[in-house]
Design a protein around this motif. Structure first.
Motif, short mmCIF file in Angstrom:
data_model
loop_
_atom_site.label_atom_id
_atom_site.label_comp_id
_atom_site.label_asym_id
_atom_site.label_seq_id
_atom_site.Cartn_x
_atom_site.Cartn_y
_atom_site.Cartn_z
N THR A 21 0.83 -1.20 0.00
CA THR A 21 0.00 0.00 0.00
C THR A 21 0.87 1.26 0.00
OG1 THR A 21 -0.14 0.01 2.39
CG2 THR A 21 -1.89 -1.15 1.22
N HIS A 50 -8.47 10.01 -7.58
CA HIS A 50 -7.87 8.80 -7.03
C HIS A 50 -8.91 7.70 -7.17
CE1 HIS A 50 -5.82 6.78 -3.30
NE2 HIS A 50 -5.79 6.02 -4.37
N LYS A 52 -10.22 4.20 -6.57
CA LYS A 52 -10.01 3.12 -5.61
C LYS A 52 -10.85 1.88 -5.94
CE LYS A 52 -9.11 6.40 -1.91
NZ LYS A 52 -9.55 6.91 -0.62
N ASN A 53 -11.99 2.07 -6.55
CA ASN A 53 -12.91 0.97 -6.81
C ASN A 53 -12.32 0.01 -7.84
OD1 ASN A 53 -15.19 -0.23 -8.57
ND2 ASN A 53 -16.23 0.37 -6.66
N ARG A 57 -11.55 0.45 -11.88
CA ARG A 57 -10.18 0.33 -12.40
C ARG A 57 -10.11 -0.71 -13.51
NH1 ARG A 57 -5.85 1.05 -7.61
NH2 ARG A 57 -4.58 0.08 -9.21
N ILE A 75 -1.83 2.36 -6.34
CA ILE A 75 -2.75 3.51 -6.45
C ILE A 75 -2.92 3.82 -7.92
CG2 ILE A 75 -2.10 4.52 -4.23
CD1 ILE A 75 -0.61 6.70 -5.85
#
Length: 79
Positions: A21, A50, A52-53, A57, A75
């Motif tokens: 991470t 950003h 995140k899902n 992505r 990320i």
């Protein structure tokens, strides 16, 4: 050689990521650094998202080419 030119000439893209991470402090530092980049008329007219899902992505990765590193990067920022 000028250190900046040397740095630019040695740039590499890495697309194999470790399952590690990235701290939110580092994400903020990256976004802040982007804000210092030169732009036309110095207006910084961009947005940073950003993503995140994981489903989103995957959809972006598929639409972009395919580009599997979009899914596997720790990320993913969209500018």
């Amino acid at each position: 050689m000028n250190p900046v030119i040397g740095l630019l000439k040695n740039h590499r893209s890495i697309r194999k990521f470790k399952p590690k991470t990235v701290s939110i402090e580092k994400v903020h530092a990256i976004i802040e650094a982007a804000g210092w980049a030169s732009t036309s008329n110095f207006i910084q007219a961009y947005t940073v998202i950003h993503v995140k899902n994981k489903k989103t992505r995957k959809q972006i990765a598929d639409l972009a080419g395919p580009q599997p590193w979009v899914e596997t990067s720790p990320i993913f920022l969209v500018f």
